[in-house]
Design a protein around this motif. Structure first.
Motif, PDB file in Angstrom:
ATOM      1  N   PRO A 292      16.201   3.197   5.632  1.00  0.00           N
ATOM      2  CA  PRO A 292      15.942   3.939   4.393  1.00  0.00           C
ATOM      3  C   PRO A 292      15.023   3.175   3.426  1.00  0.00           C
ATOM      4  O   PRO A 292      14.368   3.789   2.581  1.00  0.00           O
ATOM      5  CB  PRO A 292      17.322   4.129   3.766  1.00  0.00           C
ATOM      6  CG  PRO A 292      18.330   3.669   4.744  1.00  0.00           C
ATOM      7  CD  PRO A 292      17.628   2.970   5.872  1.00  0.00           C
ATOM      8  N   LEU A 293      14.963   1.844   3.547  1.00  0.00           N
ATOM      9  CA  LEU A 293      14.105   1.043   2.670  1.00  0.00           C
ATOM     10  C   LEU A 293      12.664   0.954   3.165  1.00  0.00           C
ATOM     11  O   LEU A 293      11.802   0.414   2.478  1.00  0.00           O
ATOM     12  CB  LEU A 293      14.674  -0.382   2.542  1.00  0.00           C
ATOM     13  CG  LEU A 293      15.961  -0.520   1.731  1.00  0.00           C
ATOM     14  CD1 LEU A 293      16.541  -1.919   1.897  1.00  0.00           C
ATOM     15  CD2 LEU A 293      15.719  -0.215   0.271  1.00  0.00           C
ATOM     16  N   TYR A 294      12.394   1.474   4.350  1.00  0.00           N
ATOM     17  CA  TYR A 294      11.048   1.379   4.913  1.00  0.00           C
ATOM     18  C   TYR A 294      10.077   2.215   4.074  1.00  0.00           C
ATOM     19  O   TYR A 294      10.302   3.404   3.842  1.00  0.00           O
ATOM     20  CB  TYR A 294      11.068   1.866   6.361  1.00  0.00           C
ATOM     21  CG  TYR A 294       9.773   1.665   7.097  1.00  0.00           C
ATOM     22  CD1 TYR A 294       9.465   0.439   7.664  1.00  0.00           C
ATOM     23  CD2 TYR A 294       8.855   2.703   7.223  1.00  0.00           C
ATOM     24  CE1 TYR A 294       8.275   0.245   8.349  1.00  0.00           C
ATOM     25  CE2 TYR A 294       7.668   2.525   7.906  1.00  0.00           C
ATOM     26  CZ  TYR A 294       7.381   1.288   8.468  1.00  0.00           C
ATOM     27  OH  TYR A 294       6.199   1.106   9.137  1.00  0.00           O
ATOM     28  N   LEU A 295       9.006   1.589   3.596  1.00  0.00           N
ATOM     29  CA  LEU A 295       8.047   2.271   2.728  1.00  0.00           C
ATOM     30  C   LEU A 295       6.781   2.706   3.451  1.00  0.00           C
ATOM     31  O   LEU A 295       6.087   3.610   3.003  1.00  0.00           O
ATOM     32  CB  LEU A 295       7.666   1.350   1.550  1.00  0.00           C
ATOM     33  CG  LEU A 295       8.821   0.949   0.637  1.00  0.00           C
ATOM     34  CD1 LEU A 295       8.329  -0.025  -0.425  1.00  0.00           C
ATOM     35  CD2 LEU A 295       9.464   2.163  -0.005  1.00  0.00           C
ATOM     36  N   GLY A 296       6.445   2.033   4.538  1.00  0.00           N
ATOM     37  CA  GLY A 296       5.272   2.406   5.307  1.00  0.00           C
ATOM     38  C   GLY A 296       3.970   1.895   4.721  1.00  0.00           C
ATOM     39  O   GLY A 296       3.951   1.164   3.736  1.00  0.00           O
ATOM     40  N   PRO A 297       2.852   2.310   5.337  1.00  0.00           N
ATOM     41  CA  PRO A 297       1.556   1.784   4.942  1.00  0.00           C
ATOM     42  C   PRO A 297       1.107   2.273   3.572  1.00  0.00           C
ATOM     43  O   PRO A 297       1.511   3.339   3.108  1.00  0.00           O
ATOM     44  CB  PRO A 297       0.612   2.289   6.030  1.00  0.00           C
ATOM     45  CG  PRO A 297       1.354   3.297   6.823  1.00  0.00           C
ATOM     46  CD  PRO A 297       2.796   3.180   6.501  1.00  0.00           C
ATOM     47  N   ALA A 298       0.276   1.463   2.947  1.00  0.00           N
ATOM     48  CA  ALA A 298      -0.393   1.792   1.686  1.00  0.00           C
ATOM     49  C   ALA A 298      -1.604   0.871   1.602  1.00  0.00           C
ATOM     50  O   ALA A 298      -1.720  -0.079   2.371  1.00  0.00           O
ATOM     51  CB  ALA A 298       0.540   1.592   0.500  1.00  0.00           C
ATOM     52  N   SER A 299      -2.478   1.146   0.671  1.00  0.00           N
ATOM     53  CA  SER A 299      -3.666   0.310   0.523  1.00  0.00           C
ATOM     54  C   SER A 299      -3.283  -1.055  -0.036  1.00  0.00           C
ATOM     55  O   SER A 299      -2.243  -1.189  -0.695  1.00  0.00           O
ATOM     56  CB  SER A 299      -4.665   0.974  -0.421  1.00  0.00           C
ATOM     57  OG  SER A 299      -4.152   0.956  -1.752  1.00  0.00           O
ATOM     58  N   PRO A 300      -4.105  -2.082   0.199  1.00  0.00           N
ATOM     59  CA  PRO A 300      -3.826  -3.389  -0.400  1.00  0.00           C
ATOM     60  C   PRO A 300      -3.678  -3.311  -1.918  1.00  0.00           C
ATOM     61  O   PRO A 300      -2.846  -4.005  -2.500  1.00  0.00           O
ATOM     62  CB  PRO A 300      -5.047  -4.226   0.000  1.00  0.00           C
ATOM     63  CG  PRO A 300      -5.538  -3.594   1.262  1.00  0.00           C
ATOM     64  CD  PRO A 300      -5.276  -2.123   1.095  1.00  0.00           C
ATOM     65  N   GLU A 301      -4.453  -2.433  -2.560  1.00  0.00           N
ATOM     66  CA  GLU A 301      -4.376  -2.296  -4.015  1.00  0.00           C
ATOM     67  C   GLU A 301      -3.025  -1.744  -4.459  1.00  0.00           C
ATOM     68  O   GLU A 301      -2.422  -2.238  -5.419  1.00  0.00           O
ATOM     69  CB  GLU A 301      -5.512  -1.383  -4.523  1.00  0.00           C
ATOM     70  CG  GLU A 301      -6.897  -1.985  -4.421  1.00  0.00           C
ATOM     71  CD  GLU A 301      -7.426  -2.094  -2.987  1.00  0.00           C
ATOM     72  OE1 GLU A 301      -8.251  -2.992  -2.733  1.00  0.00           O
ATOM     73  OE2 GLU A 301      -7.006  -1.282  -2.121  1.00  0.00           O
ATOM     74  N   GLU A 302      -2.538  -0.733  -3.742  1.00  0.00           N
ATOM     75  CA  GLU A 302      -1.232  -0.158  -4.076  1.00  0.00           C
ATOM     76  C   GLU A 302      -0.112  -1.174  -3.842  1.00  0.00           C
ATOM     77  O   GLU A 302       0.788  -1.332  -4.674  1.00  0.00           O
ATOM     78  CB  GLU A 302      -0.972   1.085  -3.223  1.00  0.00           C
ATOM     79  CG  GLU A 302      -1.809   2.294  -3.564  1.00  0.00           C
ATOM     80  CD  GLU A 302      -1.554   3.430  -2.586  1.00  0.00           C
ATOM     81  OE1 GLU A 302      -0.665   4.258  -2.860  1.00  0.00           O
ATOM     82  OE2 GLU A 302      -2.229   3.477  -1.540  1.00  0.00           O
ATOM     83  N   ILE A 303      -0.157  -1.835  -2.698  1.00  0.00           N
ATOM     84  CA  ILE A 303       0.888  -2.817  -2.371  1.00  0.00           C
ATOM     85  C   ILE A 303       0.836  -3.988  -3.359  1.00  0.00           C
ATOM     86  O   ILE A 303       1.864  -4.437  -3.865  1.00  0.00           O
ATOM     87  CB  ILE A 303       0.746  -3.309  -0.918  1.00  0.00           C
ATOM     88  CG1 ILE A 303       0.983  -2.148   0.056  1.00  0.00           C
ATOM     89  CG2 ILE A 303       1.724  -4.450  -0.625  1.00  0.00           C
ATOM     90  CD1 ILE A 303       0.709  -2.476   1.514  1.00  0.00           C
ATOM     91  N   GLY A 304      -0.367  -4.472  -3.636  1.00  0.00           N
ATOM     92  CA  GLY A 304      -0.524  -5.588  -4.575  1.00  0.00           C
ATOM     93  C   GLY A 304      -0.011  -5.251  -5.957  1.00  0.00           C
ATOM     94  O   GLY A 304       0.650  -6.066  -6.615  1.00  0.00           O
ATOM     95  N   ALA A 305      -0.282  -4.023  -6.427  1.00  0.00           N
ATOM     96  CA  ALA A 305       0.187  -3.599  -7.751  1.00  0.00           C
ATOM     97  C   ALA A 305       1.705  -3.529  -7.795  1.00  0.00           C
ATOM     98  O   ALA A 305       2.334  -3.916  -8.788  1.00  0.00           O
ATOM     99  CB  ALA A 305      -0.424  -2.244  -8.107  1.00  0.00           C
ATOM    100  N   GLN A 306       2.302  -3.041  -6.716  1.00  0.00           N
ATOM    101  CA  GLN A 306       3.758  -2.959  -6.645  1.00  0.00           C
ATOM    102  C   GLN A 306       4.374  -4.354  -6.654  1.00  0.00           C
ATOM    103  O   GLN A 306       5.323  -4.633  -7.395  1.00  0.00           O
ATOM    104  CB  GLN A 306       4.158  -2.201  -5.380  1.00  0.00           C
ATOM    105  CG  GLN A 306       5.634  -1.884  -5.272  1.00  0.00           C
ATOM    106  CD  GLN A 306       5.949  -0.993  -4.076  1.00  0.00           C
ATOM    107  OE1 GLN A 306       5.045  -0.477  -3.407  1.00  0.00           O
ATOM    108  NE2 GLN A 306       7.227  -0.803  -3.794  1.00  0.00           N
ATOM    109  N   ILE A 307       3.826  -5.246  -5.858  1.00  0.00           N
ATOM    110  CA  ILE A 307       4.341  -6.615  -5.776  1.00  0.00           C
ATOM    111  C   ILE A 307       4.202  -7.345  -7.106  1.00  0.00           C
ATOM    112  O   ILE A 307       5.080  -8.121  -7.500  1.00  0.00           O
ATOM    113  CB  ILE A 307       3.619  -7.382  -4.641  1.00  0.00           C
ATOM    114  CG1 ILE A 307       4.104  -6.866  -3.277  1.00  0.00           C
ATOM    115  CG2 ILE A 307       3.825  -8.891  -4.764  1.00  0.00           C
ATOM    116  CD1 ILE A 307       3.349  -7.416  -2.084  1.00  0.00           C
ATOM    117  N   ALA A 308       3.120  -7.085  -7.827  1.00  0.00           N
ATOM    118  CA  ALA A 308       2.843  -7.806  -9.077  1.00  0.00           C
ATOM    119  C   ALA A 308       3.903  -7.577 -10.149  1.00  0.00           C
ATOM    120  O   ALA A 308       4.097  -8.428 -11.020  1.00  0.00           O
ATOM    121  CB  ALA A 308       1.472  -7.409  -9.612  1.00  0.00           C
ATOM    122  N   VAL A 309       4.614  -6.447 -10.088  1.00  0.00           N
ATOM    123  CA  VAL A 309       5.540  -6.116 -11.177  1.00  0.00           C
ATOM    124  C   VAL A 309       7.013  -6.130 -10.766  1.00  0.00           C
ATOM    125  O   VAL A 309       7.879  -5.924 -11.618  1.00  0.00           O
ATOM    126  CB  VAL A 309       5.195  -4.734 -11.779  1.00  0.00           C
ATOM    127  CG1 VAL A 309       3.797  -4.761 -12.392  1.00  0.00           C
ATOM    128  CG2 VAL A 309       5.299  -3.623 -10.744  1.00  0.00           C
TER     129      VAL A 309
END
Length: 196
Positions: A130-147
């Protein structure tokens, strides 16, 4: 194969880490070796609502995705005797109960050694989680990780420590996915700092 099944048959076991285990195993081991597994690529496609995020803002951590042409570098830890049971009990909580990972046995190839690979246990988050989020762009993933932040710390720390490990221990390996996300996350942090 379940971790408890391994305990009954193993006096020695290798455990392969490709995420936070490379810098923070938190279990006793006999020795460790840098190396790689084949047939998998490392991707920030798994959500984390405990260690590096929460239910409102899940962080992103790595899992392995099957890919015949890929290999993933990390660290394998050899545990022996009572360390086998102790490490598996600890990792069952850290990786399975809190992280949603399953276990597999894979071939681990130590760096710079020409002899046969060793079998190693690895924790992998699947698409059924259920926690699997799947692929996204580096920009989307980076923005999520940053916060994001969880009980273990900031998601950004996880990303930067993994990138630091790769640069220091595997300088000959170009992990494009990892470095693209690192660059994207650092751009977001830079913008946030300018706003303050």
């Amino acid at each position: 194969m379940k971790p408890q099944d391994i305990i009954s048959v193993k006096a020695s076991l290798w455990i392969f880490g490709y995420g936070s285990l490379v810098w923070k195993p938190d279990f006793k081991y006999k020795r460790s070796k840098v190396g790689y597994v084949e047939g998998y690529k490392r991707r920030f496609w798994h959500g984390d609502n405990f260690h590096r995020g929460n239910d409102e803002l899940p962080g992103r951590v790595v899992t392995l995705i099957e890919d015949d042409d890929a290999s993933t570098w990390g660290v394998a830890f050899e545990v022996t005797g009572p360390q086998v049971e102790e490490s598996l009990k600890y990792l069952n909580v850290r990786e399975t109960e809190c992280g949603g990972y399953i276990t597999k046995m894979v071939d681990f190839f130590p760096d710079g050694e020409s002899h046969s690979p060793v079998k190693a246990l690895v924790y992998i988050a699947t698409t059924q989680n259920p926690l699997y989020l799947g692929p996204a762009s580096p920009e989307e993933i980076g923005a999520q990780i940053a916060v994001c932040r969880g009980k273990t710390g900031h998601n950004l720390e996880y990303l930067l420590r993994l990138a630091q490990f790769m640069r220091s221990s595997c300088p000959h390996v170009d992990d494009h996915h990892l470095y693209a996300i690192e660059a994207a996350a650092l751009r977001v942090v830079s913008c946030l700092l300018k706003v303050q």
